[in-house]
Design an enzyme around this catalytic site. Structure first.
Site, PDB file in Angstrom:
ATOM      1  N   SER A  88      53.910  40.465  70.207  1.00 60.88           N
ATOM      2  CA  SER A  88      54.316  40.840  68.843  1.00 60.88           C
ATOM      3  C   SER A  88      54.943  42.229  68.820  1.00 60.88           C
ATOM      4  O   SER A  88      55.660  42.566  67.892  1.00 60.88           O
ATOM      5  CB  SER A  88      53.102  40.814  67.906  1.00 60.88           C
ATOM      6  OG  SER A  88      52.504  39.539  67.903  1.00 60.88           O
ATOM      7  N   LEU A 131      47.646  41.021  56.573  1.00 60.63           N
ATOM      8  CA  LEU A 131      49.100  40.834  56.433  1.00 60.63           C
ATOM      9  C   LEU A 131      49.540  40.727  54.978  1.00 60.63           C
ATOM     10  O   LEU A 131      48.784  40.333  54.103  1.00 60.63           O
ATOM     11  CB  LEU A 131      49.513  39.608  57.236  1.00 60.63           C
ATOM     12  CG  LEU A 131      49.296  39.784  58.747  1.00 60.63           C
ATOM     13  CD1 LEU A 131      49.468  38.467  59.487  1.00 60.63           C
ATOM     14  CD2 LEU A 131      50.246  40.834  59.308  1.00 60.63           C
ATOM     15  N   ASP A 137      57.215  37.724  60.443  1.00 58.10           N
ATOM     16  CA  ASP A 137      57.680  36.543  59.704  1.00 58.10           C
ATOM     17  C   ASP A 137      56.506  35.688  59.229  1.00 58.10           C
ATOM     18  O   ASP A 137      56.542  35.122  58.133  1.00 58.10           O
ATOM     19  CB  ASP A 137      58.695  35.713  60.506  1.00 58.10           C
ATOM     20  CG  ASP A 137      58.243  35.376  61.923  1.00 58.10           C
ATOM     21  OD1 ASP A 137      57.179  35.865  62.361  1.00 58.10           O
ATOM     22  OD2 ASP A 137      58.965  34.622  62.593  1.00 58.10           O
ATOM     23  N   GLY A 138      55.449  35.636  60.020  1.00 56.80           N
ATOM     24  CA  GLY A 138      54.275  34.885  59.590  1.00 56.80           C
ATOM     25  C   GLY A 138      53.737  35.397  58.263  1.00 56.80           C
ATOM     26  O   GLY A 138      53.375  34.617  57.378  1.00 56.80           O
ATOM     27  N   GLU A 188      48.278  41.385  40.350  1.00 57.77           N
ATOM     28  CA  GLU A 188      47.237  42.373  40.627  1.00 57.77           C
ATOM     29  C   GLU A 188      47.265  42.874  42.061  1.00 57.77           C
ATOM     30  O   GLU A 188      46.859  44.013  42.335  1.00 57.77           O
ATOM     31  CB  GLU A 188      45.857  41.791  40.294  1.00 57.77           C
ATOM     32  CG  GLU A 188      45.656  41.469  38.809  1.00 57.77           C
ATOM     33  CD  GLU A 188      46.285  40.148  38.365  1.00 57.77           C
ATOM     34  OE1 GLU A 188      46.804  39.399  39.222  1.00 57.77           O
ATOM     35  OE2 GLU A 188      46.264  39.872  37.153  1.00 57.77           O
ATOM     36  N   PHE A 194      39.920  39.921  36.933  1.00 62.54           N
ATOM     37  CA  PHE A 194      41.179  39.743  37.659  1.00 62.54           C
ATOM     38  C   PHE A 194      41.309  40.693  38.847  1.00 62.54           C
ATOM     39  O   PHE A 194      42.207  40.542  39.674  1.00 62.54           O
ATOM     40  CB  PHE A 194      42.370  39.870  36.714  1.00 62.54           C
ATOM     41  CG  PHE A 194      42.327  38.866  35.595  1.00 62.54           C
ATOM     42  CD1 PHE A 194      41.998  37.539  35.852  1.00 62.54           C
ATOM     43  CD2 PHE A 194      42.564  39.238  34.283  1.00 62.54           C
ATOM     44  CE1 PHE A 194      41.920  36.607  34.821  1.00 62.54           C
ATOM     45  CE2 PHE A 194      42.494  38.315  33.242  1.00 62.54           C
ATOM     46  CZ  PHE A 194      42.172  36.993  33.510  1.00 62.54           C
ATOM     47  N   HIS A 234      36.403  44.498  30.063  1.00 54.28           N
ATOM     48  CA  HIS A 234      35.983  43.144  29.718  1.00 54.28           C
ATOM     49  C   HIS A 234      34.997  42.582  30.742  1.00 54.28           C
ATOM     50  O   HIS A 234      35.078  41.439  31.163  1.00 54.28           O
ATOM     51  CB  HIS A 234      37.194  42.215  29.588  1.00 54.28           C
ATOM     52  CG  HIS A 234      38.113  42.600  28.463  1.00 54.28           C
ATOM     53  ND1 HIS A 234      38.868  43.734  28.494  1.00 54.28           N
ATOM     54  CD2 HIS A 234      38.381  41.995  27.285  1.00 54.28           C
ATOM     55  CE1 HIS A 234      39.572  43.835  27.381  1.00 54.28           C
ATOM     56  NE2 HIS A 234      39.289  42.805  26.621  1.00 54.28           N
ATOM     57  N   ASP A 254      36.432  33.969  24.884  1.00 49.70           N
ATOM     58  CA  ASP A 254      37.460  33.574  25.856  1.00 49.70           C
ATOM     59  C   ASP A 254      36.893  32.726  26.991  1.00 49.70           C
ATOM     60  O   ASP A 254      37.635  32.009  27.658  1.00 49.70           O
ATOM     61  CB  ASP A 254      38.167  34.809  26.422  1.00 49.70           C
ATOM     62  CG  ASP A 254      39.365  35.221  25.564  1.00 49.70           C
ATOM     63  OD1 ASP A 254      39.875  34.376  24.798  1.00 49.70           O
ATOM     64  OD2 ASP A 254      39.788  36.384  25.660  1.00 49.70           O
ATOM     65  N   ARG A 278      33.931  44.980  26.597  1.00 50.63           N
ATOM     66  CA  ARG A 278      34.810  44.641  25.493  1.00 50.63           C
ATOM     67  C   ARG A 278      34.239  44.972  24.113  1.00 50.63           C
ATOM     68  O   ARG A 278      34.949  45.507  23.273  1.00 50.63           O
ATOM     69  CB  ARG A 278      35.153  43.159  25.550  1.00 50.63           C
ATOM     70  CG  ARG A 278      36.012  42.688  24.374  1.00 50.63           C
ATOM     71  CD  ARG A 278      36.388  41.218  24.522  1.00 50.63           C
ATOM     72  NE  ARG A 278      37.290  40.809  23.461  1.00 50.63           N
ATOM     73  CZ  ARG A 278      36.909  40.322  22.287  1.00 50.63           C
ATOM     74  NH1 ARG A 278      35.618  40.176  22.022  1.00 50.63           N
ATOM     75  NH2 ARG A 278      37.793  39.983  21.368  1.00 50.63           N
TER      76      ARG A 278
END
Lengths: 628, 628
Positions: free
Chosen positions: A39, A124, A154-155, A370, A395, A419, A427, A477
């Site tokens: 590599s 990666l 490229d991988g 994110e 998130f 939150h 929600d 929240r």
């Protein structure tokens, strides 16, 4: 490629350097007995072109702020990165043979223990996100023409995070970023999806708005011309799509499958090295680096003036802790010019919009991506900014691999999750961060604060940005009462004892929204003649072990923890760890199953973290009769 | 769009249905007092076209296996999904008004409590990955011509995971996937990056190999024609790029910023609903669903024959637990045709290549794109397969948000992390999974097994695939001795007591590679007259609380835990939680800082989890003299 090259280039020098990089990569990995020589070999001409012709840097000051910046996103090719700097004169070549040893800073994948490594790589698909952050820092704050070079495999192009960075770089016309993909066709286990379909690569990058230049990655003239074209392009970033051969130049291995991540044994290494060594002519003896322009010293001056105090009065209008964070951040915007803020299209929920209004030039809309947000924050941190990245706590799980690498990089960056927990209400579970404490507390070096009210959230924001290092702030929240006055002092590593008497029968440790449940439980229990001690944990990590031990001893070892988080890895476990040498009985109240939509109060009742549950737990633990 | 439509379509019916969907979405969110009516309104014609003309399904059997499958990737538009099914006749419309209530299955974002929801959505950018998994299941295993429809938002197009799914779908020519992007231009806080640049969207998707059809998303004829074109396309997946207006049809709100995620108050709702209700003509009274073809019953038959036993002898050639996993999985390949395996281009390191060789048609190379790998596994699980997704433990952090949503979805899927901990050695910290137990143990419903040797890893693989539900298996890189014979029985929730006597002075609980350190410590301490009890934890979650309590009591409460994991959220915390009501003193040995490259043994010594550290900890805890 037919672009004219500005400076005369002696390609014999560059070829000689490329050969030396191959030799050094093989030698180091063979000595280590592991590593990725093939590599490295595919990238030898790319590295030679960049390090010995294109980039401007001072090898005697490899971490110098005026240098062009290079990120090896394909971190497993670390040996050629180390070789490139040794070859430039940054340190003696013999050090390359310490590769991968326990007492060497030349680790298996690059880490910032090395001055020329801004952030750790080796997971990666992260390098381009970091590169975008670096490019923003250089262009927008340092205002220099330094360039950011990112070398990807490229991988790793299969990682979606790359496209998050690609679209953002285009949107902001970051022409100071130049990435290269070393398209050697072979992944670890088999060929990549696109193999050598250079035209497909080109179509994708062009569709994402990049200048995409296809070159033979072993043709130094073509590489140099491409990098020169990139330098002259001012309206968009450039990607050099370099067709290469894995193991190039290593006789008997070149282009073969089955050689990923394998060091050559000494016998094979000798066979491979002999023809390479024969190619050396000494043509590079007179090579000299292109030194950078001396950077203007434009370090931001931090005004010593205070950011003021939280503007809330005890018992005043209830307010969410996320709003305390937003207000605090906005106040800090005025006094600390190093603070930059990134958000994921929820700034009107996280309240980072308060900062945005005051300092729009230091606010970056990351949109719903994110990984790139945290990756950019890493790049900004590596250039001396104090990034604060925020979104809903749930998130942030999206970016956990980046958070992990930021940990390894020991950066000065802050992450804020709003939150948190089931108290978000209607929600439903997909929007509830119930594993964020497990996630952040696991990472060494993270300070984790979890304020209960707007005042302490304001102060936590000030504390965490003032402290150098990794920090996580957890906010909630719902609007909750103001518990603390403007001049209450908070400290990292210190809790708040809210209720205490000499006759306390149990200790209840809460944090965030459960502090109010604990106070309600206190009132109910007090009426029933069962005084309890109530602690607002505030600082989850480091934890106030001394005060927790004092309190646990004072109540005879009966401890109840209550948290708006899943049961594993939250404050209950952190408290248990702090009390592990004490004679205590700990009852942990936490969310034990997948939650549901509903009103916050209903949910806290249903999932076992309301005042009623605390009262019951105290009674059960103290042997008092339970009435529920 | 000028493609001919196969079946005559009465557009008055579809327009009527679209109007009803708008009305129902507004009514439900206004009743709930929260939700995203404008995000529903932009999709009304798309939903109408799909549900009342394009898709084949039986509303009386909304989870029926023969139905075309619909995934609402933009999960915040849940009210229109629920409305669509009510309108089709799946349940009475009145139920829509229970939206977001604690006792309703109609949550704020869709969950599989509803039979027509294969997986929970609401974390953006996941639906296409899941859809790709569903498409593979339908095409390759069920061998039907059912189609998978995914509706995405434009804001979520920024998530890189979408491109991971896009490239994989192209690579496998998954023409049974048809995605739609509801391009309403507005995110939560501001316009999206691409706003209405339909041509840019188209260029990107075409570059990724998709048929990309641009339509006016409020033009039912154009939508129907596009979906028909998609159906007739057999060499690639199709994306319908639908230009829409946020809040379309809601007077006074249509196309405006500042209305994301806001329910209308009753007064405003009345104003908005009045003109919509006037549009209703009853034109859809005679609508009938396009029922699916009855599916062939092709449920895979599980051969009752045993997979056999692990082929390793106690004291035989040392072997890595990851190899025990690979061998076990290969053995199971022959007896359980429901098992499918996904790997991230590391199958020659995780040893899932052993399964691949035996059952190549059930092995899916996911390349270096962990989010899509886990997302596809979610889709495969939702179709009744038993997916096993594997890569290095550290890289699973990349997919944590998907793992979180799989948890909420309560799927039957297995994840395997190899190369856990610092014992991987020279590759260094970026390749070391040191937070995976914190991550998986936090999620409710996950069974977490951590075998010490190849035999127990083989058995753990059999146990975890045989049990329905979520499972995580943690394995290690280095070869270690074979501890258990082929007929040793393991069970989920049960540990192994490896050393015990009536005079034990302390309990040492280890797992994975540290079991061998604990056994070495036992030998040293035994020589010094300090007998200890040694437990191989094996099952981290559920944990063998009964045996841990027995053992802790037997040794007088002196407990030492030792793990190749960061200190927070690992086995030490799990054991402390299990013993929280006991009179114990727990010393936790774990990795407490960012690690380094080096030999595995050196690292275990340096970072405090080797036999020497266990010996010292036992001596310190028992009051014996420490000699280190």
């Amino acid at each position: 490629m037919s672009a004219a090259v500005a400076t005369p280039v002696d390609f014999r020098v560059l070829q000689e350097k490329a050969t030396r990089l191959r030799i050094d990569s093989v030698r180091a990995t063979t000595e280590a007995g592991s590593g990725h020589p093939t590599s490295c070999a595919s990238a030898a001409e790319i590295m030679s072109a960049l390090f010995y012709s294109v980039m401007r840097y001072d090898p005697q000051n490899p971490g110098g702020p005026a240098n062009d910046v290079f990120i090896l996103s394909k971190g497993h090719a670390a040996p050629i990165l180390y070789a490139a700097w040794a070859e430039a004169g940054a340190f003696p070549r013999e050090k390359l043979l310490t590769l991968r040893k326990i007492d060497s800073i030349f680790e298996g994948h690059p880490t910032p223990s090395l001055p020329f490594v801004p952030v750790a790589t080796g997971s990666l698909g992260q390098g381009l996100c970091v590169g975008v952050g670096l490019a923003v820092a250089v262009r927008q704050f340092e205002k220099t023409d330094q360039r950011i070079y990112v070398l990807m495999g490229d991988g790793e192009s299969a990682e979606g995070s790359i496209w998050e960075a690609a679209q953002w770089a285009t949107f902001h016309k970051l022409s100071n970023v130049c990435a290269t993909i070393d398209i050697n066709r072979l992944g670890q286990s088999q060929p990549t999806m696109l193999e050598w379909e250079l035209k497909t690569y080109q179509a994708r990058w062009e569709a994402f708005g990049w200048q995409a230049l296809v070159v033979d990655g072993h043709d130094l003239a073509a590489l140099i011309a491409a990098y020169e074209t990139a330098r002259r392009t001012t309206d968009r970033p450039t990607i050099v799509l370099a067709r290469t051969v894995k193991g190039k130049g290593l006789v008997g291995i070149e282009g073969l499958e089955g050689w990923h991540g394998k060091a050559l044994d000494k016998e094979l290494a000798a066979k491979v090295l002999a023809p390479l060594e024969k190619q050396l002519t000494g043509a590079d003896a007179q090579w000299k680096p292109h030194l950078p322009k001396v950077a203007e010293t434009s370090a931001p001056k931090i005004d010593a003036a205070e950011a003021g105090s939280p503007p809330y009065a005890i018992g005043g209008k209830p307010l969410a802790s996320r709003k305390g964070f937003g207000d605090g951040l906005a106040a800090l915007a005025k006094v600390d010019p190093k603070i930059v803020v990134l958000d994921g299209d929820v700034e009107n929920s996280t309240y980072t919009e308060d900062f945005q209004k005051i300092a729009p030039e230091r606010f970056f809309e990351g949109y719903i991506a994110e990984q790139n947000i945290v990756g950019m924050a890493m790049g900004l941190a590596a250039r001396g900014r104090t990034p604060v990245a925020s979104t809903f706590a749930c998130f942030l799980t999206r970016a956990y691999d980046f958070i992990r690498m930021a940990t390894i990089s020991k950066l000065n960056m802050k992450i804020v999750g709003t939150h948190a927990g089931i108290s978000i209400g209607e929600d439903g579970p997909s929007q509830m961060g119930l594993e964020d404490l497990a996630m952040f507390c696991a990472e060494p070096g993270f300070t984790v604060l979890y304020p209960a009210d707007a005042t302490s959230a304001w102060q936590a924001t000030a504390l965490i940005t003032a402290q150098s290092g990794l920090g996580y702030l957890r906010t909630s929240r719902p609007a909750t009462p103001i518990l603390y006055g403007p001049f209450e002092r908070f400290a990292i590593g210190k809790c708040k004892v809210l209720r205490a008497s000499d006759s306390d029968k149990a200790l209840v440790v809460a944090a965030g929204v459960t502090v109010f449940e604990a106070l309600s439980a206190y009132d109910q229990l007090f009426q029933q003649g069962i005084p309890i001690r109530v602690i607002d944990l505030f600082s989850v990590k480091p934890i106030d072990q001394e005060e927790l031990i004092n309190a646990a001893r004072a109540v005879g070892g009966i401890v109840i923890t209550v948290e708006d988080h899943y049961e594993h890895g939250g404050i209950g476990d952190a408290i248990a760890a702090a009390l592990s040498q004490e004679n205590v009985r700990i009852t942990k109240l936490a969310v034990r199953e997948v939650a549901h939509s509903g009103h916050a109060e209903e949910l806290m009742e249903k999932f076992g973290i309301s005042a009623r549950w605390i009262v019951d737990a105290v009674k059960k633990a103290t042997g008092a009769a339970v009435q529920s």
